[in-house]
Design a protein around this motif. Structure first.
Motif, PDB file in Angstrom:
ATOM      1  N   ASP A 190       3.423   9.899   2.302  1.00 31.32           N
ATOM      2  CA  ASP A 190       3.812  11.277   2.581  1.00 31.32           C
ATOM      3  C   ASP A 190       4.835  11.309   3.716  1.00 31.32           C
ATOM      4  O   ASP A 190       4.967  10.354   4.490  1.00 31.32           O
ATOM      5  CB  ASP A 190       2.570  12.087   2.957  1.00 31.32           C
ATOM      6  CG  ASP A 190       2.873  13.567   3.066  1.00 31.32           C
ATOM      7  OD1 ASP A 190       3.188  14.190   2.041  1.00 31.32           O
ATOM      8  OD2 ASP A 190       2.804  14.101   4.200  1.00 31.32           O
ATOM      9  N   TYR A 191       5.561  12.421   3.836  1.00 35.36           N
ATOM     10  CA  TYR A 191       6.551  12.564   4.902  1.00 35.36           C
ATOM     11  C   TYR A 191       5.909  12.513   6.284  1.00 35.36           C
ATOM     12  O   TYR A 191       6.562  12.180   7.269  1.00 35.36           O
ATOM     13  CB  TYR A 191       7.316  13.882   4.733  1.00 35.36           C
ATOM     14  CG  TYR A 191       8.269  13.877   3.559  1.00 35.36           C
ATOM     15  CD1 TYR A 191       9.524  13.284   3.662  1.00 35.36           C
ATOM     16  CD2 TYR A 191       7.906  14.454   2.346  1.00 35.36           C
ATOM     17  CE1 TYR A 191      10.399  13.270   2.580  1.00 35.36           C
ATOM     18  CE2 TYR A 191       8.770  14.447   1.262  1.00 35.36           C
ATOM     19  CZ  TYR A 191      10.020  13.852   1.386  1.00 35.36           C
ATOM     20  OH  TYR A 191      10.875  13.830   0.313  1.00 35.36           O
ATOM     21  N   SER A 192       4.635  12.839   6.374  1.00 30.16           N
ATOM     22  CA  SER A 192       3.933  12.827   7.659  1.00 30.16           C
ATOM     23  C   SER A 192       3.581  11.416   8.119  1.00 30.16           C
ATOM     24  O   SER A 192       3.189  11.217   9.264  1.00 30.16           O
ATOM     25  CB  SER A 192       2.647  13.653   7.551  1.00 30.16           C
ATOM     26  OG  SER A 192       1.763  13.074   6.606  1.00 30.16           O
ATOM     27  N   GLY A 193       3.703  10.420   7.231  1.00 33.93           N
ATOM     28  CA  GLY A 193       3.343   9.050   7.567  1.00 33.93           C
ATOM     29  C   GLY A 193       2.030   8.602   6.960  1.00 33.93           C
ATOM     30  O   GLY A 193       1.694   7.415   7.001  1.00 33.93           O
ATOM     31  N   VAL A 194       1.278   9.537   6.390  1.00 43.74           N
ATOM     32  CA  VAL A 194       0.017   9.197   5.722  1.00 43.74           C
ATOM     33  C   VAL A 194       0.335   8.580   4.358  1.00 43.74           C
ATOM     34  O   VAL A 194       1.202   9.067   3.637  1.00 43.74           O
ATOM     35  CB  VAL A 194      -0.865  10.447   5.538  1.00 43.74           C
ATOM     36  CG1 VAL A 194      -2.135  10.106   4.765  1.00 43.74           C
ATOM     37  CG2 VAL A 194      -1.218  11.042   6.896  1.00 43.74           C
ATOM     38  N   PHE A 195      -0.357   7.497   4.017  1.00 37.35           N
ATOM     39  CA  PHE A 195      -0.121   6.887   2.714  1.00 37.35           C
ATOM     40  C   PHE A 195      -1.440   6.585   2.009  1.00 37.35           C
ATOM     41  O   PHE A 195      -2.482   6.390   2.642  1.00 37.35           O
ATOM     42  CB  PHE A 195       0.731   5.613   2.833  1.00 37.35           C
ATOM     43  CG  PHE A 195       0.057   4.468   3.540  1.00 37.35           C
ATOM     44  CD1 PHE A 195      -0.731   3.559   2.843  1.00 37.35           C
ATOM     45  CD2 PHE A 195       0.233   4.277   4.902  1.00 37.35           C
ATOM     46  CE1 PHE A 195      -1.340   2.500   3.488  1.00 37.35           C
ATOM     47  CE2 PHE A 195      -0.373   3.214   5.561  1.00 37.35           C
ATOM     48  CZ  PHE A 195      -1.161   2.324   4.847  1.00 37.35           C
ATOM     49  N   PHE A 196      -1.357   6.560   0.692  1.00 39.73           N
ATOM     50  CA  PHE A 196      -2.487   6.229  -0.174  1.00 39.73           C
ATOM     51  C   PHE A 196      -2.071   5.058  -1.057  1.00 39.73           C
ATOM     52  O   PHE A 196      -0.924   4.993  -1.508  1.00 39.73           O
ATOM     53  CB  PHE A 196      -2.872   7.433  -1.038  1.00 39.73           C
ATOM     54  CG  PHE A 196      -3.156   8.684  -0.253  1.00 39.73           C
ATOM     55  CD1 PHE A 196      -4.435   8.961   0.188  1.00 39.73           C
ATOM     56  CD2 PHE A 196      -2.129   9.575   0.048  1.00 39.73           C
ATOM     57  CE1 PHE A 196      -4.696  10.112   0.915  1.00 39.73           C
ATOM     58  CE2 PHE A 196      -2.376  10.726   0.774  1.00 39.73           C
ATOM     59  CZ  PHE A 196      -3.667  10.992   1.212  1.00 39.73           C
ATOM     60  N   GLU A 197      -3.015   4.162  -1.307  1.00 45.21           N
ATOM     61  CA  GLU A 197      -2.639   2.949  -2.024  1.00 45.21           C
ATOM     62  C   GLU A 197      -3.790   2.427  -2.870  1.00 45.21           C
ATOM     63  O   GLU A 197      -4.952   2.483  -2.465  1.00 45.21           O
ATOM     64  CB  GLU A 197      -2.217   1.880  -1.011  1.00 45.21           C
ATOM     65  CG  GLU A 197      -1.527   0.679  -1.612  1.00 45.21           C
ATOM     66  CD  GLU A 197      -1.014  -0.257  -0.529  1.00 45.21           C
ATOM     67  OE1 GLU A 197       0.134  -0.713  -0.632  1.00 45.21           O
ATOM     68  OE2 GLU A 197      -1.769  -0.519   0.427  1.00 45.21           O
ATOM     69  N   GLY A 198      -3.449   1.942  -4.045  1.00 45.28           N
ATOM     70  CA  GLY A 198      -4.403   1.252  -4.899  1.00 45.28           C
ATOM     71  C   GLY A 198      -3.941  -0.177  -5.104  1.00 45.28           C
ATOM     72  O   GLY A 198      -2.748  -0.424  -5.322  1.00 45.28           O
ATOM     73  N   ARG A 199      -4.873  -1.122  -5.029  1.00 51.78           N
ATOM     74  CA  ARG A 199      -4.508  -2.537  -5.122  1.00 51.78           C
ATOM     75  C   ARG A 199      -5.411  -3.287  -6.087  1.00 51.78           C
ATOM     76  O   ARG A 199      -6.580  -2.939  -6.264  1.00 51.78           O
ATOM     77  CB  ARG A 199      -4.604  -3.219  -3.755  1.00 51.78           C
ATOM     78  CG  ARG A 199      -3.554  -2.805  -2.759  1.00 51.78           C
ATOM     79  CD  ARG A 199      -3.663  -3.627  -1.494  1.00 51.78           C
ATOM     80  NE  ARG A 199      -2.630  -3.270  -0.542  1.00 51.78           N
ATOM     81  CZ  ARG A 199      -2.468  -3.865   0.629  1.00 51.78           C
ATOM     82  NH1 ARG A 199      -3.281  -4.846   0.985  1.00 51.78           N
ATOM     83  NH2 ARG A 199      -1.500  -3.487   1.441  1.00 51.78           N
ATOM     84  N   ALA A 200      -4.830  -4.320  -6.665  1.00 51.76           N
ATOM     85  CA  ALA A 200      -5.596  -5.278  -7.459  1.00 51.76           C
ATOM     86  C   ALA A 200      -5.350  -6.656  -6.858  1.00 51.76           C
ATOM     87  O   ALA A 200      -4.204  -7.030  -6.598  1.00 51.76           O
ATOM     88  CB  ALA A 200      -5.156  -5.245  -8.916  1.00 51.76           C
ATOM     89  N   GLU A 201      -6.419  -7.386  -6.622  1.00 48.65           N
ATOM     90  CA  GLU A 201      -6.315  -8.705  -5.986  1.00 48.65           C
ATOM     91  C   GLU A 201      -7.077  -9.735  -6.813  1.00 48.65           C
ATOM     92  O   GLU A 201      -8.215  -9.503  -7.223  1.00 48.65           O
ATOM     93  CB  GLU A 201      -6.883  -8.648  -4.572  1.00 48.65           C
ATOM     94  CG  GLU A 201      -6.880  -9.969  -3.833  1.00 48.65           C
ATOM     95  CD  GLU A 201      -7.527  -9.858  -2.468  1.00 48.65           C
ATOM     96  OE1 GLU A 201      -8.452 -10.645  -2.188  1.00 48.65           O
ATOM     97  OE2 GLU A 201      -7.120  -8.969  -1.686  1.00 48.65           O
ATOM     98  N   MET A 202      -6.442 -10.858  -7.047  1.00 44.76           N
ATOM     99  CA  MET A 202      -7.066 -11.929  -7.814  1.00 44.76           C
ATOM    100  C   MET A 202      -7.019 -13.217  -7.011  1.00 44.76           C
ATOM    101  O   MET A 202      -5.965 -13.615  -6.507  1.00 44.76           O
ATOM    102  CB  MET A 202      -6.347 -12.122  -9.152  1.00 44.76           C
ATOM    103  CG  MET A 202      -6.959 -13.191 -10.029  1.00 44.76           C
ATOM    104  SD  MET A 202      -6.118 -13.287 -11.638  1.00 44.76           S
ATOM    105  CE  MET A 202      -7.118 -14.530 -12.448  1.00 44.76           C
ATOM    106  N   GLY A 203      -8.174 -13.864  -6.867  1.00 38.69           N
ATOM    107  CA  GLY A 203      -8.238 -15.112  -6.128  1.00 38.69           C
ATOM    108  C   GLY A 203      -7.754 -16.284  -6.954  1.00 38.69           C
ATOM    109  O   GLY A 203      -8.189 -16.480  -8.093  1.00 38.69           O
ATOM    110  N   PHE A 204      -6.830 -17.057  -6.392  1.00 36.25           N
ATOM    111  CA  PHE A 204      -6.324 -18.251  -7.066  1.00 36.25           C
ATOM    112  C   PHE A 204      -7.078 -19.505  -6.640  1.00 36.25           C
ATOM    113  O   PHE A 204      -6.939 -20.553  -7.264  1.00 36.25           O
ATOM    114  CB  PHE A 204      -4.835 -18.439  -6.764  1.00 36.25           C
ATOM    115  CG  PHE A 204      -3.972 -17.338  -7.311  1.00 36.25           C
ATOM    116  CD1 PHE A 204      -4.253 -16.752  -8.530  1.00 36.25           C
ATOM    117  CD2 PHE A 204      -2.870 -16.895  -6.605  1.00 36.25           C
ATOM    118  CE1 PHE A 204      -3.457 -15.747  -9.044  1.00 36.25           C
ATOM    119  CE2 PHE A 204      -2.063 -15.891  -7.107  1.00 36.25           C
ATOM    120  CZ  PHE A 204      -2.358 -15.312  -8.331  1.00 36.25           C
ATOM    121  N   SER A 205      -7.844 -19.399  -5.567  1.00 36.44           N
ATOM    122  CA  SER A 205      -8.572 -20.551  -5.037  1.00 36.44           C
ATOM    123  C   SER A 205     -10.055 -20.434  -5.356  1.00 36.44           C
ATOM    124  O   SER A 205     -10.577 -19.340  -5.583  1.00 36.44           O
ATOM    125  CB  SER A 205      -8.380 -20.652  -3.520  1.00 36.44           C
ATOM    126  OG  SER A 205      -7.020 -20.747  -3.180  1.00 36.44           O
TER     127      SER A 205
END
Length: 232
Positions: A190-205
């Motif tokens: 957002d312009y105010s600096g607030v952000f929202f995020e979705g992530r997917a993480e997969m372990g390779f080890s």
């Protein structure tokens, strides 16, 4: 007399010339210093700092028969049913703006990952706590949206294995002290600096320490994360 006068004029001229050269050098030095300060200030503006926190749903994936991953007894003799577990994360970040729509994010965060399995109605849970260092190059589109893809290195900090509600193991030795993960994320700032995020993480080890008895099989992590943060 003329020679003496010429000598005075010549000496006087040299003094003025020295003052003139000194003035030029000081002016150049001040100009260069101002340019360096300006460049430093502009470069400093390329860095932004922030913080983030959220929760995740994590699970495991395997490439061989599931053989007692939590130091628990598999009484059925079959592969137990894997399902996701709930965790959290929190940390800080630095964003380096490389171009108008291209940046690189470096994050240091504390995260909880894990999973559970059901062995004949008996629930076993494994909670692994990591210190993650992440590098995520990103591209911004439609002005406020961004997509990132990168990698993270995770250092194992704490282990908690449970059978039902009973804590049965906090030993880190059966598990690898560090793992490598791949990350993909989609976010909105957002312009105010607030952000929202979705992530997917997969372990390779391998999460397991294969040199430990009973851990000679591959077990990887899968994490789906939702977080909110603020860029200062």
């Amino acid at each position: 007399m003329r020679k003496h006068l010429f000598y005075k004029l010549f000496t006087f001229g040299k003094i003025h010339f020295l003052f003139f050269v000194t003035g030029i050098l000081l002016t150049c030095a001040n100009f260069l210093e101002a340019q360096n300060v300006k460049q430093f200030q502009n470069r400093l503006k390329s860095f932004r700092f922030g913080c983030t926190a959220g929760f995740n749903f994590s699970d495991f994936y395997k490439t061989s028969p599931f053989n007692d991953p939590f130091n628990a007894v598999n009484t059925s003799g079959n592969d137990p049913y894997l399902f996701v577990d709930f965790g959290f994360m929190a940390g800080g970040l630095i964003i380096f703006q490389m171009k108008r729509r291209v940046d690189v994010t470096a994050e240091l965060q504390y995260s909880q990952k894990g999973g559970s399995f059901n062995d004949n109605g008996f629930i076993h849970r494994l909670s692994l706590h990591y210190l993650d260092f992440q590098i995520l190059p990103g591209i911004r589109f439609l002005d406020r949206f961004n997509v990132k893809a990168g990698a993270s290195g995770s250092l194992l900090v704490f282990v908690k294995a449970m059978e039902g509600r009973v804590n049965v193991n906090t030993d880190k030795e059966p598990y690898s002290p560090n793992i490598l993960n791949g990350i993909f994320s989609l976010g909105y700032t957002d312009y105010s600096g607030v952000f929202f995020e979705g992530r997917a993480e997969m372990g390779f080890s391998n999460i397991n320490n294969t040199s430990y008895p009973g851990k000679d099989f591959f077990l990887g992590s899968l994490v789906w994360q939702l977080n909110i943060g603020y860029i200062f």
